[in-house]
Scaffold this active site. Structure first.
Site, short mmCIF file in Angstrom:
data_model
loop_
_atom_site.label_atom_id
_atom_site.label_comp_id
_atom_site.label_asym_id
_atom_site.label_seq_id
_atom_site.Cartn_x
_atom_site.Cartn_y
_atom_site.Cartn_z
N TYR A 1 -25.96 -1.28 -11.46
CA TYR A 1 -26.10 -2.24 -12.98
C TYR A 1 -26.13 -3.56 -12.20
O TYR A 1 -26.93 -4.33 -12.78
CB TYR A 1 -24.52 -1.96 -13.56
CG TYR A 1 -24.21 -2.88 -14.61
CD1 TYR A 1 -24.80 -2.47 -15.81
CD2 TYR A 1 -23.43 -4.16 -14.75
CE1 TYR A 1 -24.65 -3.36 -16.94
CE2 TYR A 1 -23.42 -4.73 -15.72
CZ TYR A 1 -23.72 -4.26 -16.93
OH TYR A 1 -23.60 -5.10 -18.30
N ALA A 2 -25.31 -3.95 -11.01
CA ALA A 2 -25.44 -5.36 -10.38
C ALA A 2 -26.94 -5.60 -9.95
O ALA A 2 -27.65 -6.59 -10.20
CB ALA A 2 -24.71 -5.40 -9.17
N LYS B 1 -29.03 -5.83 -13.06
CA LYS B 1 -28.66 -7.41 -14.08
C LYS B 1 -29.46 -8.46 -13.00
O LYS B 1 -29.71 -9.43 -13.44
CB LYS B 1 -27.39 -7.36 -14.12
CG LYS B 1 -26.74 -6.63 -15.11
CD LYS B 1 -27.59 -6.73 -16.60
CE LYS B 1 -26.97 -5.92 -18.21
NZ LYS B 1 -27.74 -5.98 -18.84
#
Ligand code: NAP
Length: 253
Positions: free
Chosen positions: A154-155, A158
């Site tokens: 996810y990091a 994003k």
């Protein structure tokens, strides 16, 4: 505003949470709104809320990570609501796990929805913005882009969205199109409720604990993010492009 002059906005993942609040806010700001989510039926609640307040909206079912579905969705929106000149890439999923336990599919699904989805939607919608010589693109990043335990996938997605945003800001600027990212901190939605559930925490206690670490001393609400989207999309924000706005109740939460 007549139907022919009303600008059209697309919000993905708008059946609930931040996307739903953003769709409702953009409708209140005067846009006709395409409410895109995986299932058309799930998007109907947001459409009903917009229509009840006197706005115009269309529920559209599409998986943003599927090129064929994206093309069909954007074509349908252009035909039924009008050419879209605002795009909010909000659809998102989490598949949290420590790196050593993260599966190939945990990685691939998160990349597909956030990165491939935003790419496909933006590529399909930008031609309408270029024709109109005006457009606004807002991509939902996250404070997790700065690094967050258990969220390598996810990091990365994003943070990737921030680079994507800055690049399309450079490419599309001369056509009157701006692109910006919003990086929310902790926002109270089904996504964070699911996180609390997964780690075996009581939701109210979890919110209180998160709020205690946030300078403004509360959790964020979907409307907090909708307000920031409304700003980036506004006429007056035309000289603001390629930026990342952290909306997190403090400098780094
Ligand atoms: P949410 O409540 O889980 O809502 C996300 C929506 O996206 C759901 O309706 C979901 O549909 C839909 N969706 C998922 N995959 C999709 C796909 N492939 N195509 C179309 N729609 C899809 O999430 P949220 O908390 O409102 O988050 C919205 C965005 O903000 C996400 O990008 C998230 O990463 C970001 N964000 C959230 C927070 C937070 O604290 N909540 C913080 C930072 C950033 P289904 O229900 O059918 O899966």
């Amino acid at each position: 505003m007549s139907e022919s002059t009303q600008r059209v906005a697309i919000v993905t993942g708008a059946a609930r949470g931040i996307g739903a609040a953003t769709a409702v806010r953009l409708a209140a700001d005067g846009f006709a709104v395409a409410v895109v989510d995986l299932e058309e039926s799930a998007a109907k609640g947001t459409v009903e809320a917009i229509e009840a307040a006197g706005g115009r909206a269309l529920a559209v079912g599409a998986d943003v990570s599927d090129a064929g579905q994206v093309t069909a969705a954007v074509d349908r929106i252009a035909a039924e609501l009008g050419p879209p000149v605002v795009l909010v890439n909000n659809a998102g999923v989490t598949r949290d796990n420590m790196l050593f336990k993260m599966s190939d599919s945990d990685w691939d699904v998160v990349m597909a929805v956030h990165l491939r989805g935003s790419f496909l939607m933006t590529r399909a919608a930008q031609k309408h913005m270029i024709d109109a010589k005006w457009g606004r693109i807002v991509n939902l990043s996250s404070t997790s882009a700065l690094g967050n335990r258990g969220q390598a996938n996810y990091a990365a997605a994003k943070a990737g969205l921030q680079g994507f945003t800055k690049t399309i800001a450079i490419e599309l600027g001369k056509f009157g199109v701006t692109a910006n990212s919003i990086a929310p901190g902790f926002i109270q939605t089904e996504m964070t409720k699911a996180t609390a559930e997964r780690i075996g925490r009581d939701w109210e206690e979890y919110v209180a604990e998160r709020a205690a670490a946030i300078p403004v001393a509360r959790g964020g609400l979907p409307e907090d993010i909708a307000h920031a989207v409304s700003y980036f999309v506004s006429e007056g924000a035309g000289f603001v492009s390629g930026q990342v706005l952290y909306v997190a109740g403090g400098p780094r939460n």
